[in-house]
Design an enzyme around this catalytic site. Sequence first.
Site, PDB file in Angstrom:
ATOM      1  CG  HIS A  94      58.630  33.155  47.301  1.00 36.37           C
ATOM      2  ND1 HIS A  94      57.389  33.725  47.298  1.00 36.37           N
ATOM      3  CD2 HIS A  94      58.519  31.999  48.009  1.00 36.37           C
ATOM      4  CE1 HIS A  94      56.544  32.960  47.995  1.00 36.37           C
ATOM      5  NE2 HIS A  94      57.213  31.903  48.428  1.00 36.37           N
ATOM      6  CB  CYS A 139      57.806  38.250  46.851  1.00 35.74           C
ATOM      7  SG  CYS A 139      57.585  36.848  45.740  1.00 35.74           S
ATOM      8  CG  HIS A 142      53.718  35.573  45.806  1.00 32.49           C
ATOM      9  ND1 HIS A 142      54.880  34.834  45.793  1.00 32.49           N
ATOM     10  CD2 HIS A 142      52.809  34.868  45.084  1.00 32.49           C
ATOM     11  CE1 HIS A 142      54.675  33.722  45.107  1.00 32.49           C
ATOM     12  NE2 HIS A 142      53.431  33.712  44.657  1.00 32.49           N
ATOM     13  CG  MET A 147      55.989  37.805  50.123  1.00 35.18           C
ATOM     14  SD  MET A 147      56.087  36.200  49.348  1.00 35.18           S
ATOM     15  CE  MET A 147      57.580  35.600  50.083  1.00 35.18           C
TER      16      MET A 147
END
Length: 154
Positions: A94, A139, A142, A147
Site C-alpha cells: 500500500h 492507495c 487499490h 481504497m
Amino acid sequence: MAALSSAAVTVPSFSRAAVAPRSSSSRLVVRASFSKACGAAAVAVAASAMLAGGAMAQDVLLGANGGVLVFEPNDFTVKSGETITFKNNAGFPHNIVFDEDAVPSGVDVAKISQEEYLNAPGETFSVTLTVPGTYGFYCEPHAGAGMVGKVTVN
C-alpha cells in the site's frame, strides 16, 4: 513533530504526623488542604494529558482485518498538529497519496504523501497535518477497489 515519552505527576502524600490535633477548626483546615491538593492533582493530570496531546495520534489500518482493501477508518477528523499513523495490515503493498485536487489550497501533497510502497506487515507511515480543511487520499494500487479516504483537520 514533538513526542512525549513520559510525564510525571507529583501527588502530595498525607501522613498522620502532618495532621494537627483534632478540633473542629483543624478538621476544616485538613479538609481544605486535601481539597486543594486534589484540585492540584487534577490540574496536573489534565496538564499531562494536554502535553501528551501532541503525541496522540489517529491510527489508520491499511487493509481491513478481513482482507478488504480499505483504509480503516476511511473518514475521520483530527486537530491541527495531531499525527496520523497509517499501518500496513492486510492486502499490501500500500501507499498513501494525498490528492492534489482534494487538499486545502497551498498544501504541497508531495511533502505529506508516502508514494513508495509499504511492503511489510506492520510497516507504518506517519504524517502531521497543520492546515485546517479536508484532505482526500488514496492507495494507488487499490484506489479502483475503493481504497480511498478523507481526513478533516480542525
